[in-house]
Write a protein that holds these residues in place. Structure first.
Motif, PDB file in Angstrom:
ATOM      1  N   ARG A  91      36.805  41.854  52.139  1.00 13.81           N
ATOM      2  CA  ARG A  91      37.636  40.848  52.809  1.00 13.81           C
ATOM      3  C   ARG A  91      37.806  41.159  54.292  1.00 13.81           C
ATOM      4  NH1 ARG A  91      43.474  40.447  53.126  1.00 13.81           N
ATOM      5  NH2 ARG A  91      43.980  38.330  53.719  1.00 13.81           N
ATOM      6  N   LEU A  92      37.844  42.435  54.642  1.00 14.97           N
ATOM      7  CA  LEU A  92      38.048  42.821  56.040  1.00 14.97           C
ATOM      8  C   LEU A  92      36.787  42.737  56.890  1.00 14.97           C
ATOM      9  CD1 LEU A  92      40.414  45.900  55.752  1.00 14.97           C
ATOM     10  CD2 LEU A  92      40.996  43.562  56.397  1.00 14.97           C
ATOM     11  N   ALA A 110      35.952  39.957  65.254  1.00 14.33           N
ATOM     12  CA  ALA A 110      36.683  40.642  66.327  1.00 14.33           C
ATOM     13  C   ALA A 110      35.708  41.278  67.314  1.00 14.33           C
ATOM     14  CB  ALA A 110      37.619  41.693  65.747  1.00 14.33           C
ATOM     15  N   LYS A 111      34.618  41.852  66.801  1.00 12.31           N
ATOM     16  CA  LYS A 111      33.608  42.465  67.678  1.00 12.31           C
ATOM     17  C   LYS A 111      32.925  41.411  68.539  1.00 12.31           C
ATOM     18  CE  LYS A 111      32.489  46.421  64.787  1.00 12.31           C
ATOM     19  NZ  LYS A 111      31.472  47.015  63.906  1.00 12.31           N
ATOM     20  N   ARG A 112      32.662  40.231  67.945  1.00 12.78           N
ATOM     21  CA  ARG A 112      31.984  39.164  68.683  1.00 12.78           C
ATOM     22  C   ARG A 112      32.954  38.343  69.520  1.00 12.78           C
ATOM     23  NH1 ARG A 112      29.738  38.089  63.499  1.00 12.78           N
ATOM     24  NH2 ARG A 112      30.988  36.205  63.482  1.00 12.78           N
ATOM     25  N   ALA A 139      41.471  55.815  27.709  1.00 11.37           N
ATOM     26  CA  ALA A 139      40.641  54.704  28.191  1.00 11.37           C
ATOM     27  C   ALA A 139      41.262  54.081  29.438  1.00 11.37           C
ATOM     28  CB  ALA A 139      40.473  53.650  27.093  1.00 11.37           C
ATOM     29  N   GLY A 140      42.578  53.978  29.437  1.00  9.11           N
ATOM     30  CA  GLY A 140      43.288  53.403  30.590  1.00  9.11           C
ATOM     31  C   GLY A 140      43.128  54.238  31.843  1.00  9.11           C
ATOM     32  N   ALA A 141      43.156  55.572  31.690  1.00  5.87           N
ATOM     33  CA  ALA A 141      42.993  56.458  32.846  1.00  5.87           C
ATOM     34  C   ALA A 141      41.607  56.280  33.466  1.00  5.87           C
ATOM     35  CB  ALA A 141      43.210  57.910  32.428  1.00  5.87           C
ATOM     36  N   GLU A 142      40.583  56.195  32.619  1.00  5.47           N
ATOM     37  CA  GLU A 142      39.229  55.958  33.130  1.00  5.47           C
ATOM     38  C   GLU A 142      39.133  54.585  33.785  1.00  5.47           C
ATOM     39  OE1 GLU A 142      35.936  56.785  30.487  1.00  5.47           O
ATOM     40  OE2 GLU A 142      37.158  58.263  29.423  1.00  5.47           O
ATOM     41  N   PHE A 143      39.748  53.606  33.140  1.00  7.92           N
ATOM     42  CA  PHE A 143      39.703  52.235  33.640  1.00  7.92           C
ATOM     43  C   PHE A 143      40.385  52.128  35.001  1.00  7.92           C
ATOM     44  CE2 PHE A 143      40.484  47.721  33.830  1.00  7.92           C
ATOM     45  CZ  PHE A 143      39.412  47.161  33.160  1.00  7.92           C
ATOM     46  N   VAL A 144      41.540  52.770  35.167  1.00  8.14           N
ATOM     47  CA  VAL A 144      42.275  52.713  36.430  1.00  8.14           C
ATOM     48  C   VAL A 144      41.473  53.351  37.561  1.00  8.14           C
ATOM     49  CG1 VAL A 144      44.290  53.687  37.643  1.00  8.14           C
ATOM     50  CG2 VAL A 144      44.597  52.420  35.529  1.00  8.14           C
ATOM     51  N   THR A 145      40.756  54.421  37.261  1.00  6.24           N
ATOM     52  CA  THR A 145      39.914  55.053  38.277  1.00  6.24           C
ATOM     53  C   THR A 145      38.886  54.061  38.807  1.00  6.24           C
ATOM     54  OG1 THR A 145      40.211  57.228  37.278  1.00  6.24           O
ATOM     55  CG2 THR A 145      38.302  56.945  38.720  1.00  6.24           C
ATOM     56  N   VAL A 146      38.232  53.358  37.895  1.00  4.65           N
ATOM     57  CA  VAL A 146      37.237  52.358  38.289  1.00  4.65           C
ATOM     58  C   VAL A 146      37.927  51.177  38.979  1.00  4.65           C
ATOM     59  CG1 VAL A 146      35.480  50.755  37.428  1.00  4.65           C
ATOM     60  CG2 VAL A 146      35.639  53.068  36.485  1.00  4.65           C
ATOM     61  N   ALA A 147      39.066  50.749  38.447  1.00  2.86           N
ATOM     62  CA  ALA A 147      39.795  49.614  39.016  1.00  2.86           C
ATOM     63  C   ALA A 147      40.192  49.880  40.462  1.00  2.86           C
ATOM     64  CB  ALA A 147      41.039  49.315  38.174  1.00  2.86           C
ATOM     65  N   ARG A 148      40.650  51.083  40.755  1.00  2.09           N
ATOM     66  CA  ARG A 148      41.015  51.414  42.143  1.00  2.09           C
ATOM     67  C   ARG A 148      39.815  51.276  43.079  1.00  2.09           C
ATOM     68  NH1 ARG A 148      45.010  55.869  40.139  1.00  2.09           N
ATOM     69  NH2 ARG A 148      46.986  54.865  40.667  1.00  2.09           N
ATOM     70  N   GLY A 149      38.648  51.689  42.606  1.00  2.45           N
ATOM     71  CA  GLY A 149      37.427  51.541  43.397  1.00  2.45           C
ATOM     72  C   GLY A 149      37.086  50.078  43.643  1.00  2.45           C
ATOM     73  N   ILE A 150      37.210  49.263  42.609  1.00  6.53           N
ATOM     74  CA  ILE A 150      36.910  47.827  42.733  1.00  6.53           C
ATOM     75  C   ILE A 150      37.895  47.173  43.695  1.00  6.53           C
ATOM     76  CG2 ILE A 150      36.925  45.622  41.484  1.00  6.53           C
ATOM     77  CD1 ILE A 150      35.891  47.269  39.035  1.00  6.53           C
ATOM     78  N   ILE A 151      39.177  47.499  43.569  1.00  5.60           N
ATOM     79  CA  ILE A 151      40.192  46.936  44.464  1.00  5.60           C
ATOM     80  C   ILE A 151      39.894  47.330  45.909  1.00  5.60           C
ATOM     81  CG2 ILE A 151      42.640  47.026  45.102  1.00  5.60           C
ATOM     82  CD1 ILE A 151      43.171  47.418  42.010  1.00  5.60           C
ATOM     83  N   GLY A 152      39.530  48.585  46.112  1.00  2.00           N
ATOM     84  CA  GLY A 152      39.187  49.048  47.457  1.00  2.00           C
ATOM     85  C   GLY A 152      37.979  48.325  48.025  1.00  2.00           C
ATOM     86  N   GLN A 153      36.966  48.121  47.183  1.00  2.00           N
ATOM     87  CA  GLN A 153      35.771  47.411  47.635  1.00  2.00           C
ATOM     88  C   GLN A 153      36.078  45.949  47.954  1.00  2.00           C
ATOM     89  OE1 GLN A 153      33.044  48.170  44.420  1.00  2.00           O
ATOM     90  NE2 GLN A 153      32.170  49.953  45.468  1.00  2.00           N
ATOM     91  N   ALA A 154      36.916  45.321  47.150  1.00  2.00           N
ATOM     92  CA  ALA A 154      37.293  43.925  47.408  1.00  2.00           C
ATOM     93  C   ALA A 154      38.063  43.819  48.715  1.00  2.00           C
ATOM     94  CB  ALA A 154      38.134  43.382  46.247  1.00  2.00           C
ATOM     95  N   TYR A 155      38.952  44.760  48.966  1.00  2.00           N
ATOM     96  CA  TYR A 155      39.721  44.765  50.206  1.00  2.00           C
ATOM     97  C   TYR A 155      38.785  44.956  51.402  1.00  2.00           C
ATOM     98  CZ  TYR A 155      43.250  46.075  53.645  1.00  2.00           C
ATOM     99  OH  TYR A 155      44.034  46.123  54.760  1.00  2.00           O
ATOM    100  N   GLU A 156      37.853  45.876  51.263  1.00  2.00           N
ATOM    101  CA  GLU A 156      36.879  46.127  52.339  1.00  2.00           C
ATOM    102  C   GLU A 156      36.017  44.895  52.580  1.00  2.00           C
ATOM    103  OE1 GLU A 156      34.853  47.850  55.377  1.00  2.00           O
ATOM    104  OE2 GLU A 156      36.651  48.633  54.428  1.00  2.00           O
TER     105      GLU A 156
END
Length: 112
Positions: A79-80, A87-89, A60-77
């Protein structure tokens, strides 16, 4: 559930050890352990097998970590994105203090 709980779990999974993960996350080992336990209670499943060293993820943890990494990546994106748009404007980001006071004044005027 907090984003930092997900980051904590990923860190423990990568390190395989609570003490090293706690050091990397700049928290005490007991605080990290409590956060992971809170995450497991929230998820309704044991995510780590603590009986082995190094600590390993359960199925269960392995499946959860896979999803968690995606969520962390989306949150980071997420924020950026505003920073990239500014910066473009060529605009500056509002200071936290000015934003804070603007929100307070907006709340006051809406209550009047």
């Amino acid at each position: 559930m907090h984003l930092r709980w997900l980051e904590d779990l990923v860190c423990v999974a990568e390190e395989g050890h609570f003490a090293r993960a706690a050091e990397r996350r700049h928290v005490t080992q007991s605080a990290l352990s409590r956060r992971i336990k809170s995450l497991e209670l929230w998820a309704g499943a044991e995510l780590l097998d603590r009986s082995k060293h190094p600590i390993r993820l359960t199925a269960a943890g392995a499946e959860f970590v896979t999803v968690a990494r995606g969520i962390i990546g989306q949150a980071y994106e997420a924020r950026l994105r505003p920073k990239r748009s500014r910066a473009k404007r060529g605009t500056k980001s509002p200071s936290p203090r000015s934003t804070h006071w603007h929100c307070i004044s907006s709340l006051r005027s809406s209550r009047s």
